[in-house]
Design a protein around this motif. Sequence first.
Motif, PDB file in Angstrom:
ATOM      1  N   THR A 115       0.772  -1.233   0.036  1.00  0.00           N
ATOM      2  CA  THR A 115      -0.088  -0.014   0.006  1.00  0.00           C
ATOM      3  C   THR A 115       0.827   1.296   0.191  1.00  0.00           C
ATOM      4  O   THR A 115       0.514   2.272  -0.713  1.00  0.00           O
ATOM      5  CB  THR A 115      -1.039  -0.074   1.258  1.00  0.00           C
ATOM      6  OG1 THR A 115      -1.867  -1.218   1.161  1.00  0.00           O
ATOM      7  CG2 THR A 115      -1.804   1.247   1.214  1.00  0.00           C
ATOM      8  N   MET A 116       1.822   1.115   0.918  1.00  0.00           N
ATOM      9  CA  MET A 116       3.005   2.375   0.776  1.00  0.00           C
ATOM     10  C   MET A 116       3.586   2.649  -0.264  1.00  0.00           C
ATOM     11  O   MET A 116       3.835   3.908  -0.875  1.00  0.00           O
ATOM     12  CB  MET A 116       3.754   2.359   2.050  1.00  0.00           C
ATOM     13  CG  MET A 116       4.643   3.675   2.141  1.00  0.00           C
ATOM     14  SD  MET A 116       5.703   3.409   3.717  1.00  0.00           S
ATOM     15  CE  MET A 116       6.953   2.207   3.232  1.00  0.00           C
ATOM     16  N   VAL A 117       3.888   1.543  -1.099  1.00  0.00           N
ATOM     17  CA  VAL A 117       4.569   1.626  -2.320  1.00  0.00           C
ATOM     18  C   VAL A 117       3.775   2.146  -3.186  1.00  0.00           C
ATOM     19  O   VAL A 117       3.994   3.163  -4.067  1.00  0.00           O
ATOM     20  CB  VAL A 117       5.457   0.491  -2.822  1.00  0.00           C
ATOM     21  CG1 VAL A 117       5.760   0.475  -4.169  1.00  0.00           C
ATOM     22  CG2 VAL A 117       6.620   0.160  -1.888  1.00  0.00           C
TER      23      VAL A 117
ATOM     24  N   GLU B  52       1.195  12.037   5.259  1.00  0.00           N
ATOM     25  CA  GLU B  52       0.864  11.860   6.714  1.00  0.00           C
ATOM     26  C   GLU B  52       0.172  10.371   6.629  1.00  0.00           C
ATOM     27  O   GLU B  52       0.601   9.704   7.584  1.00  0.00           O
ATOM     28  CB  GLU B  52      -0.300  12.660   7.019  1.00  0.00           C
ATOM     29  CG  GLU B  52      -0.591  13.014   8.597  1.00  0.00           C
ATOM     30  CD  GLU B  52      -1.476  14.117   8.743  1.00  0.00           C
ATOM     31  OE1 GLU B  52      -0.954  14.666  10.053  1.00  0.00           O
ATOM     32  OE2 GLU B  52      -2.364  14.486   8.162  1.00  0.00           O
ATOM     33  N   PHE B  53      -0.449   9.962   5.693  1.00  0.00           N
ATOM     34  CA  PHE B  53      -0.664   8.688   5.669  1.00  0.00           C
ATOM     35  C   PHE B  53       0.312   7.649   5.568  1.00  0.00           C
ATOM     36  O   PHE B  53       0.444   6.438   6.219  1.00  0.00           O
ATOM     37  CB  PHE B  53      -1.833   8.478   4.421  1.00  0.00           C
ATOM     38  CG  PHE B  53      -2.318   7.184   4.248  1.00  0.00           C
ATOM     39  CD1 PHE B  53      -3.365   6.788   5.223  1.00  0.00           C
ATOM     40  CD2 PHE B  53      -2.121   6.337   3.219  1.00  0.00           C
ATOM     41  CE1 PHE B  53      -4.038   5.407   5.208  1.00  0.00           C
ATOM     42  CE2 PHE B  53      -2.791   4.974   3.299  1.00  0.00           C
ATOM     43  CZ  PHE B  53      -3.940   4.698   4.194  1.00  0.00           C
TER      44      PHE B  53
ATOM     45  N   THR C 201      -4.827  16.820  19.783  1.00  0.00           N
ATOM     46  CA  THR C 201      -4.485  17.408  18.571  1.00  0.00           C
ATOM     47  C   THR C 201      -4.968  16.440  17.466  1.00  0.00           C
ATOM     48  O   THR C 201      -4.765  15.149  17.645  1.00  0.00           O
ATOM     49  CB  THR C 201      -2.941  18.164  18.278  1.00  0.00           C
ATOM     50  OG1 THR C 201      -2.108  16.840  18.393  1.00  0.00           O
ATOM     51  CG2 THR C 201      -2.463  19.159  19.273  1.00  0.00           C
ATOM     52  N   LYS C 202      -5.148  16.951  16.189  1.00  0.00           N
ATOM     53  CA  LYS C 202      -5.718  16.041  15.491  1.00  0.00           C
ATOM     54  C   LYS C 202      -4.671  15.959  14.213  1.00  0.00           C
ATOM     55  O   LYS C 202      -3.963  17.043  13.888  1.00  0.00           O
ATOM     56  CB  LYS C 202      -7.038  16.315  14.833  1.00  0.00           C
ATOM     57  CG  LYS C 202      -8.230  16.540  15.729  1.00  0.00           C
ATOM     58  CD  LYS C 202      -8.424  15.141  16.387  1.00  0.00           C
ATOM     59  CE  LYS C 202      -9.770  14.932  17.340  1.00  0.00           C
ATOM     60  NZ  LYS C 202      -9.945  13.941  18.105  1.00  0.00           N
ATOM     61  N   THR C 203      -4.631  15.030  13.084  1.00  0.00           N
ATOM     62  CA  THR C 203      -4.081  15.146  11.798  1.00  0.00           C
ATOM     63  C   THR C 203      -4.270  16.269  11.129  1.00  0.00           C
ATOM     64  O   THR C 203      -5.654  16.816  11.261  1.00  0.00           O
ATOM     65  CB  THR C 203      -4.492  13.533  11.147  1.00  0.00           C
ATOM     66  OG1 THR C 203      -5.715  13.712  11.010  1.00  0.00           O
ATOM     67  CG2 THR C 203      -3.732  12.482  11.861  1.00  0.00           C
TER      68      THR C 203
ATOM     69  N   PHE D 268      -2.734   8.042  15.972  1.00  0.00           N
ATOM     70  CA  PHE D 268      -1.869   7.972  14.716  1.00  0.00           C
ATOM     71  C   PHE D 268      -0.462   7.612  15.367  1.00  0.00           C
ATOM     72  O   PHE D 268       0.143   6.749  14.690  1.00  0.00           O
ATOM     73  CB  PHE D 268      -1.814   9.418  14.436  1.00  0.00           C
ATOM     74  CG  PHE D 268      -1.061   9.804  13.029  1.00  0.00           C
ATOM     75  CD1 PHE D 268      -1.771   9.484  11.968  1.00  0.00           C
ATOM     76  CD2 PHE D 268       0.310   9.877  13.117  1.00  0.00           C
ATOM     77  CE1 PHE D 268      -0.800   9.883  10.725  1.00  0.00           C
ATOM     78  CE2 PHE D 268       1.148  10.078  11.899  1.00  0.00           C
ATOM     79  CZ  PHE D 268       0.374  10.248  10.779  1.00  0.00           C
ATOM     80  N   TYR D 269       0.006   8.030  16.318  1.00  0.00           N
ATOM     81  CA  TYR D 269       1.535   7.642  16.788  1.00  0.00           C
ATOM     82  C   TYR D 269       1.479   6.792  17.864  1.00  0.00           C
ATOM     83  O   TYR D 269       2.250   5.916  17.884  1.00  0.00           O
ATOM     84  CB  TYR D 269       2.105   8.719  17.349  1.00  0.00           C
ATOM     85  CG  TYR D 269       2.536  10.175  16.476  1.00  0.00           C
ATOM     86  CD1 TYR D 269       3.375   9.807  15.244  1.00  0.00           C
ATOM     87  CD2 TYR D 269       1.894  11.316  16.381  1.00  0.00           C
ATOM     88  CE1 TYR D 269       3.519  10.762  14.462  1.00  0.00           C
ATOM     89  CE2 TYR D 269       2.088  12.197  15.499  1.00  0.00           C
ATOM     90  CZ  TYR D 269       2.560  12.123  14.396  1.00  0.00           C
ATOM     91  OH  TYR D 269       3.160  12.693  13.227  1.00  0.00           O
TER      92      TYR D 269
END
Length: 180
Positions: free
Chosen positions: A19-21, A43-44, A113-115, A127-128
Amino acid sequence: MLELIMGAELLIGGLLIITMVAIMVLEVIMRYVFNNSIIWVQEFVIMIFIWMVMLGGSAASMTKTHVTITTFSQRLPEKWKVVLQVFVSVIILAVLFYLLQTLPASISIQNKTKTSSLPLNIGKGHFYSTPLFAAVILMSITELYYLFYEVRMLLGKDIPEDYVLKGYQFYKKAITGGKV
């Protein structure tokens, strides 16, 4: 059960890499061919990378393939090597337990805090730190599994030779229909 979890980790990790590639290739095409960058890609991809690292760390824990330094331990007699293994496992479990205790508070603080660019507005704690929390749970289960066998070794009880999990067994079972 741990082999199934590890198989799922490896499968999900592989899908995340693909997916990342694919997303990065799409971003390159959009940016340099169409001169129109996709705003949420960076960010994704960071989120995917964090999940890949955490799942990979857990899988490495299951297969006992994390980096180890054996300069001191290789010189010990077999009995003391087992004592050292138990000691190290207890230390690892203590650190993992500490993380399990502190991560929920960290996640809630980070979620304030949000993305900034994802289409879904996700709290930064999810997220983290949620991937880390999931990996810590999986690593804790794994360490308890190995500690059980290490204590049995220390007490001189029988243990199976194949108690150390191997990632490739999952793929062999998948390909051969359950036969290794």
